[in-house]
Structures are given as structure tokens and as C-alpha cells.
Write an enzyme that holds these catalytic residues in place. Structure first.
Site, PDB file in Angstrom:
ATOM      1  N   CYS A  97      14.951 -41.209 -17.052  1.00 39.34           N
ATOM      2  CA  CYS A  97      15.950 -42.234 -16.740  1.00 39.34           C
ATOM      3  C   CYS A  97      15.792 -42.656 -15.283  1.00 39.34           C
ATOM      4  CB  CYS A  97      17.369 -41.752 -17.034  1.00 39.34           C
ATOM      5  SG  CYS A  97      18.078 -40.574 -15.888  1.00 39.34           S
ATOM      6  N   CYS A 148      15.732 -37.487  -8.166  1.00 37.94           N
ATOM      7  CA  CYS A 148      15.061 -36.245  -8.567  1.00 37.94           C
ATOM      8  C   CYS A 148      14.693 -35.422  -7.333  1.00 37.94           C
ATOM      9  CB  CYS A 148      13.805 -36.559  -9.366  1.00 37.94           C
ATOM     10  SG  CYS A 148      13.036 -35.091 -10.084  1.00 37.94           S
ATOM     11  N   CYS A 207      16.657 -35.663 -16.807  1.00 41.47           N
ATOM     12  CA  CYS A 207      17.550 -36.808 -16.952  1.00 41.47           C
ATOM     13  C   CYS A 207      18.785 -36.520 -16.096  1.00 41.47           C
ATOM     14  CB  CYS A 207      17.914 -36.996 -18.421  1.00 41.47           C
ATOM     15  SG  CYS A 207      18.606 -38.607 -18.780  1.00 41.47           S
TER      16      CYS A 207
END
Length: 145
Positions: A88, A95, A16
Site C-alpha cells: 500500500c 516503511c 501494509c
């Protein structure tokens, strides 16, 4: 142990943005529902402080929280993970690449930490998100059987 080692447990990483709420919830819920089947951790792109409401809604549902602490994704980049799961939208967009990850999934959940209002109203959002994550984790564990 490596991914090819049949005796190793699948390694799951929940990511997250801050590792203060959703990814921590997902970690605890998979630890519970997956039992000893998985090695589970969570991390954040920019880890913050563990949200006290995260701890509260997990504890009120009977889950342990003493082992939780926000961590950065950076030291984990060279780790071998069976599953990297973002929880999320921001984490999914930003990422980093985990070159040794076998599978990557996105489970976008509302950020309960962004909830406004009274403590009771914010708690209600945290509980709802916890329950949504719980349902997703249960479905996912069944699919892994």
C-alpha cells in the site's frame, strides 16, 4: 540461516499499514503459489484486527486462514529478509528501514477495507483486490524461478 546460506529459503515480508487485508492476502497467496520455496510473513505499521472479509474471500477461494494474525513491523526490523514488499502507498511512504533486507519492492493495491456500500459491494472490492494480488504474486513467483 543467513542470506548467504545457499540452503536457506528466501524470506519474504509483506507490509501494509494495518496488516488486516492486503498484506495478509499476499502472504497466503505466496504461501500457496510459492509452495515450500519461500518463508513468508506479513506485518503492519499499525496492526489492527484481521478483517473478516479478508478471511472470507481467501476461504471462498480455498485458501487456509487459521494461521493469520496481524503483527507489527517493529519486532521484525532486525530480521534478515530477502524481500520486503509494501502493498500500500501509506506503508511505502512510512516503511521503516529494514537494514538486513536484500531487496525492497512496492506493490500498491487499493485498500479493500476502505470500500463502502452493502456487504455484497464491499465483498466485490475484496475479491477484486484478492485477484489483483494473486496475479501479481504469480508474476513475481515466475520471475524468481
Amino acid at each position: 540461516m543467513t542470506q548467504n546460506d545457499p540452503t536457506s529459503k528466501p524470506r519474504v515480508l509483506f507490509i501494509c499499514s494495518g496488516n488486516t487485508a492486503r498484506s495478509q492476502m499476499a502472504q497466503v497467496l505466496l504461501e500457496h503459489h510459492g509452495g515450500e520455496r519461500f518463508e513468508v510473513t506479513s506485518a503492519g505499521l499499525e496492526p489492527g484486527l484481521l478483517n473478516p472479509l479478508t478471511v472470507r474471500v481467501l476461504q471462498e477461494a480455498g485458501f487456509p486462514t487459521a494461521h493469520l494474525n496481524p503483527k507489527s513491523t517493529t519486532p521484525l526490523l532486525k530480521g534478515h529478509f530477502t524481500h520486503v514488499i509494501t502493498v500500500c502507498d501509506r506503508a511505502e511512504r512510512n516503511c521503516p528501514i529494514f537494514p538486513f533486507a536484500f531487496k525492497r519492492e512496492a506493490w500498491p493495491f487499493e485498500d479493500p477495507a476502505a470500500a463502502t456500500g452493502s456487504e455484497a459491494e464491499r465483498l466485490e472490492v475484496f475479491r477484486r483486490v484478492r485477484n489483483e494480488i494473486d496475479a501479481q504474486v504469480r508474476r513475481w513467483v515466475e520471475e524468481q524461478a
